[in-house]
Design an enzyme around this catalytic site. Structure first.
Site, PDB file in Angstrom:
ATOM      1  N   THR A   1       1.231  -1.342  -0.027  1.00  0.00           N
ATOM      2  CA  THR A   1      -0.065  -0.198  -0.141  1.00  0.00           C
ATOM      3  C   THR A   1       0.859   1.272   0.181  1.00  0.00           C
ATOM      4  O   THR A   1       0.571   1.982  -0.764  1.00  0.00           O
ATOM      5  CB  THR A   1      -1.085   0.054   0.845  1.00  0.00           C
ATOM      6  OG1 THR A   1      -1.624  -1.391   0.967  1.00  0.00           O
ATOM      7  CG2 THR A   1      -1.919   1.129   1.509  1.00  0.00           C
ATOM      8  N   ARG A   2       1.365   1.441   0.935  1.00  0.00           N
ATOM      9  CA  ARG A   2       2.341   2.532   1.095  1.00  0.00           C
ATOM     10  C   ARG A   2       3.789   2.309   0.523  1.00  0.00           C
ATOM     11  O   ARG A   2       3.976   3.940  -0.114  1.00  0.00           O
ATOM     12  CB  ARG A   2       3.006   2.529   2.813  1.00  0.00           C
ATOM     13  CG  ARG A   2       2.131   2.613   3.498  1.00  0.00           C
ATOM     14  CD  ARG A   2       2.247   2.140   5.237  1.00  0.00           C
ATOM     15  NE  ARG A   2       1.810   1.224   4.431  1.00  0.00           N
ATOM     16  CZ  ARG A   2       0.396   0.107   5.179  1.00  0.00           C
ATOM     17  NH1 ARG A   2      -0.239   1.216   4.920  1.00  0.00           N
ATOM     18  NH2 ARG A   2       0.826  -0.886   4.901  1.00  0.00           N
ATOM     19  N   THR A   3       4.023   1.806  -0.007  1.00  0.00           N
ATOM     20  CA  THR A   3       4.959   1.706  -0.629  1.00  0.00           C
ATOM     21  C   THR A   3       5.104   2.652  -2.198  1.00  0.00           C
ATOM     22  O   THR A   3       5.411   2.986  -2.998  1.00  0.00           O
ATOM     23  CB  THR A   3       5.873   0.371  -0.572  1.00  0.00           C
ATOM     24  OG1 THR A   3       6.805   0.226   0.223  1.00  0.00           O
ATOM     25  CG2 THR A   3       7.591   0.797  -2.125  1.00  0.00           C
TER      26      THR A   3
ATOM     27  N   ARG B   1      10.800  -4.042  -5.349  1.00  0.00           N
ATOM     28  CA  ARG B   1      10.300  -4.668  -4.154  1.00  0.00           C
ATOM     29  C   ARG B   1      10.369  -5.987  -3.657  1.00  0.00           C
ATOM     30  O   ARG B   1       9.480  -6.662  -4.521  1.00  0.00           O
ATOM     31  CB  ARG B   1       8.561  -4.413  -4.074  1.00  0.00           C
ATOM     32  CG  ARG B   1       8.231  -4.321  -1.857  1.00  0.00           C
ATOM     33  CD  ARG B   1       7.383  -3.584  -2.381  1.00  0.00           C
ATOM     34  NE  ARG B   1       6.378  -4.257  -1.026  1.00  0.00           N
ATOM     35  CZ  ARG B   1       6.384  -3.564   0.617  1.00  0.00           C
ATOM     36  NH1 ARG B   1       6.582  -2.718   0.525  1.00  0.00           N
ATOM     37  NH2 ARG B   1       5.562  -4.185   1.647  1.00  0.00           N
TER      38      ARG B   1
ATOM     39  N   HIS C   1      14.659  -2.773   4.482  1.00  0.00           N
ATOM     40  CA  HIS C   1      13.824  -1.644   4.212  1.00  0.00           C
ATOM     41  C   HIS C   1      14.485   0.104   4.111  1.00  0.00           C
ATOM     42  O   HIS C   1      14.061   0.082   5.560  1.00  0.00           O
ATOM     43  CB  HIS C   1      12.708  -2.045   4.561  1.00  0.00           C
ATOM     44  CG  HIS C   1      11.678  -1.811   4.515  1.00  0.00           C
ATOM     45  ND1 HIS C   1      11.172  -1.135   2.830  1.00  0.00           N
ATOM     46  CD2 HIS C   1       9.983  -1.560   5.107  1.00  0.00           C
ATOM     47  CE1 HIS C   1      10.458  -0.343   3.147  1.00  0.00           C
ATOM     48  NE2 HIS C   1       9.331  -0.871   3.790  1.00  0.00           N
TER      49      HIS C   1
ATOM     50  N   GLN D   1      11.525   2.812   4.667  1.00  0.00           N
ATOM     51  CA  GLN D   1      10.954   3.463   5.654  1.00  0.00           C
ATOM     52  C   GLN D   1      11.292   4.188   6.520  1.00  0.00           C
ATOM     53  O   GLN D   1      10.946   4.749   7.734  1.00  0.00           O
ATOM     54  CB  GLN D   1      10.391   1.395   6.283  1.00  0.00           C
ATOM     55  CG  GLN D   1       9.051   1.886   7.043  1.00  0.00           C
ATOM     56  CD  GLN D   1       8.438   2.562   7.395  1.00  0.00           C
ATOM     57  OE1 GLN D   1       7.480   1.993   6.413  1.00  0.00           O
ATOM     58  NE2 GLN D   1       8.171   3.455   7.929  1.00  0.00           N
TER      59      GLN D   1
ATOM     60  N   ASN E   1      13.927  -6.940   8.933  1.00  0.00           N
ATOM     61  CA  ASN E   1      14.238  -6.024   7.494  1.00  0.00           C
ATOM     62  C   ASN E   1      14.208  -4.609   8.281  1.00  0.00           C
ATOM     63  O   ASN E   1      15.122  -3.751   7.904  1.00  0.00           O
ATOM     64  CB  ASN E   1      14.082  -6.257   5.998  1.00  0.00           C
ATOM     65  CG  ASN E   1      12.049  -6.467   6.293  1.00  0.00           C
ATOM     66  OD1 ASN E   1      12.111  -5.930   6.916  1.00  0.00           O
ATOM     67  ND2 ASN E   1      11.724  -6.416   4.899  1.00  0.00           N
TER      68      ASN E   1
ATOM     69  N   ASP F   1       7.086  -3.476  14.980  1.00  0.00           N
ATOM     70  CA  ASP F   1       6.369  -4.197  13.425  1.00  0.00           C
ATOM     71  C   ASP F   1       5.785  -5.620  13.205  1.00  0.00           C
ATOM     72  O   ASP F   1       5.620  -6.378  14.803  1.00  0.00           O
ATOM     73  CB  ASP F   1       7.836  -4.538  12.035  1.00  0.00           C
ATOM     74  CG  ASP F   1       7.237  -4.179  11.061  1.00  0.00           C
ATOM     75  OD1 ASP F   1       6.430  -4.426  10.873  1.00  0.00           O
ATOM     76  OD2 ASP F   1       8.347  -5.065  10.619  1.00  0.00           O
TER      77      ASP F   1
ATOM     78  N   SER G   1       5.438 -12.042   8.897  1.00  0.00           N
ATOM     79  CA  SER G   1       5.689 -11.178   7.668  1.00  0.00           C
ATOM     80  C   SER G   1       5.560 -12.043   6.317  1.00  0.00           C
ATOM     81  O   SER G   1       4.958 -13.233   6.549  1.00  0.00           O
ATOM     82  CB  SER G   1       7.694 -10.376   7.476  1.00  0.00           C
ATOM     83  OG  SER G   1       7.646  -9.853   8.148  1.00  0.00           O
ATOM     84  N   MET G   2       4.745 -11.038   4.480  1.00  0.00           N
ATOM     85  CA  MET G   2       4.281 -12.339   3.918  1.00  0.00           C
ATOM     86  C   MET G   2       5.379 -13.126   4.283  1.00  0.00           C
ATOM     87  O   MET G   2       6.435 -12.970   3.682  1.00  0.00           O
ATOM     88  CB  MET G   2       4.356 -11.387   2.616  1.00  0.00           C
ATOM     89  CG  MET G   2       2.976 -10.438   2.732  1.00  0.00           C
ATOM     90  SD  MET G   2       2.922  -8.997   1.132  1.00  0.00           S
ATOM     91  CE  MET G   2       3.835  -7.363   2.399  1.00  0.00           C
TER      92      MET G   2
ATOM     93  N   CYS H   1       5.620   0.748  11.335  1.00  0.00           N
ATOM     94  CA  CYS H   1       5.683   1.247   8.948  1.00  0.00           C
ATOM     95  C   CYS H   1       4.329   0.604   9.486  1.00  0.00           C
ATOM     96  O   CYS H   1       3.774   0.695   8.009  1.00  0.00           O
ATOM     97  CB  CYS H   1       6.787   0.123   8.983  1.00  0.00           C
ATOM     98  SG  CYS H   1       6.728  -2.030   8.933  1.00  0.00           S
ATOM     99  N   LEU H   2       3.403  -0.848   9.610  1.00  0.00           N
ATOM    100  CA  LEU H   2       2.179  -0.876   9.207  1.00  0.00           C
ATOM    101  C   LEU H   2       2.222  -1.786   8.272  1.00  0.00           C
ATOM    102  O   LEU H   2       3.446  -1.602   7.393  1.00  0.00           O
ATOM    103  CB  LEU H   2       1.106   0.110   9.224  1.00  0.00           C
ATOM    104  CG  LEU H   2       0.696   1.650   9.739  1.00  0.00           C
ATOM    105  CD1 LEU H   2       0.701   2.695   8.657  1.00  0.00           C
ATOM    106  CD2 LEU H   2       0.407   1.148  11.161  1.00  0.00           C
TER     107      LEU H   2
ATOM    108  N   ARG I   1       6.411   8.638   4.239  1.00  0.00           N
ATOM    109  CA  ARG I   1       7.005   8.081   3.141  1.00  0.00           C
ATOM    110  C   ARG I   1       6.735   8.649   1.712  1.00  0.00           C
ATOM    111  O   ARG I   1       7.780   8.190   0.798  1.00  0.00           O
ATOM    112  CB  ARG I   1       6.255   6.032   3.585  1.00  0.00           C
ATOM    113  CG  ARG I   1       6.212   5.326   3.969  1.00  0.00           C
ATOM    114  CD  ARG I   1       7.154   4.655   4.304  1.00  0.00           C
ATOM    115  NE  ARG I   1       8.087   4.257   3.214  1.00  0.00           N
ATOM    116  CZ  ARG I   1       7.414   3.188   2.358  1.00  0.00           C
ATOM    117  NH1 ARG I   1       6.452   2.463   3.425  1.00  0.00           N
ATOM    118  NH2 ARG I   1       7.846   2.616   1.254  1.00  0.00           N
TER     119      ARG I   1
END
Length: 359
Positions: A96-98, A146, A173, A176, A204, A268, A272-273, A308-309, A335
């Site tokens: 979303t943010r990146t 990414r 990252h 961020q 990261n 965080d 993670s994914m 960082c969401l 960001r």
């Protein structure tokens, strides 16, 4: 004229020129200290990790970012600094943010963003990273990627003739962290002397904090469960940087110990994914790591919170996340301004027009 008088005349002229230069700097709204950034030139560089950037270079990035934010957001100036340029945005992971910060930021600066997923290009499947890097070098001006593996970025950077930006990898990252430090600089008015406490996974984002904090005079306190510590090589480099810059680096497995005397509490995602299968075990291993006001009771009275969401309640409760102490939404907005500051610094000759902030 005697030799002594001639020498005095030369010295006097030199002093006058120096004073005139200082007055010129002040007239432009810049501080005298800004002169030390005159030799910082990041044009053409890549950013895979802030490990490769020194203190002045990181401060320059933050200054440019804050300057663009002020001129565009506060003064409504139109700055087409990247007009005629294009960026290839490679995303192996959703975002979303990146994505939004890069796409809208590059467009706001007059450039053309191209969003590419694994469904759109052949990266590492039908075409090697080497070939992709060479092709994109002839089609655009900069690449943000990414990716899952940091080695993919290293391959792209090795073969590309244009700057490569790490939009996130398994190891770092950096974009961020630029947003995080701009947010803290805005809130506290300075960075030097602050204490940041990381309570969570040795991931990261933490790695990027560890490669940056000491260079800005920031003390770092880290709590991770046993078995979830940051990479040993990153720890070794962080210890070297801490010693070099005279900051404190504390590592523990006790969240309350890490929060002691802190200005900023940070966490965080714990899952993670790509780690979904480990979720049950991870939630068990991170028991007691949720940030609450009880955690904050160990921190300084004016402590703040960063994330960082996207955020999940087990990482931080609602009472902290939606409180006035939480800077997560200004952090998310920053960001955009920091990726803009980075892209301008790597692609254009730009001098900030606002006064250099206090670091």
């Amino acid at each position: 004229m005697s030799f002594k008088m001639a020498k005095l005349l030369v010295i006097s002229t030199s002093i006058c020129k120096t004073l005139k230069h200082v007055q010129t700097i002040h007239a432009r709204g810049l501080s005298v200290g800004a002169a030390c950034f005159g030799s910082v030139n990041l044009k053409g560089r890549s950013l895979l990790t802030l490990k490769d950037f020194n203190s002045d270079e990181i401060k320059r990035l933050l200054w440019v970012s804050g300057d663009l934010k002020h001129r565009i957001k506060k003064e409504n100036q139109y700055l087409p600094l990247l007009q005629g340029k294009s960026i290839a945005m490679i995303f192996e992971k959703r975002s979303t943010r990146t994505r939004m910060s890069t796409e809208t930021g590059f467009a706001l600066l007059g450039g053309h963003p191209c969003f590419l997923t694994s469904q759109d290009i052949h990266l590492g499947v039908n075409e090697s990273s080497t070939d992709t890097a060479r092709v994109l070098s002839g089609l655009c001006d900069i690449v943000l990627a990414r990716v899952y593996s940091h080695s993919t970025l290293e391959e792209l950077e090795k073969e590309a003739t244009i700057p490569i930006i790490n939009g996130l990898s398994d190891l770092y990252h950096p974009i961020q962290i630029l947003a995080d430090f701009l947010t803290l600089q805005e809130h506290y008015g300075k960075l030097d002397g602050l204490t940041v406490s990381w309570i969570g996974d040795g991931n990261n984002v933490l790695h990027s904090f560890m490669m940056t904090a000491a260079k800005l005079g920031v003390h770092l306190r880290i709590a991770t469960p046993k078995g979830y510590e940051p990479e040993a090589s990153v720890v070794q480099e962080a210890q070297r940087l801490s010693k070099l810059h005279g900051t404190q680096l504390v590592m523990t497995s006790d969240p309350m110990e890490a929060a002691k005397g802190s200005d900023v509490l940070v966490t965080d995602t714990w899952v993670s994914m790509g780690q979904e299968e480990e979720k049950k075990k991870r939630l068990k291993d991170f028991h007691g790591y949720q940030i609450t006001n009880k955690t904050g009771s160990m921190a300084n009275p004016d402590w703040t919170f960063l994330h960082c969401l996207p955020r999940k309640p087990e990482e931080v409760d609602d009472e902290v996340f939606y409180s006035p102490r939480s800077l997560v939404f200004p952090e998310a907005e920053n960001r955009k301004w920091t990726i803009m500051g980075l892209m301008v610094s790597l692609l254009a000759d730009y001098t900030p027009q606002t006064k250099m902030p206090r670091f």
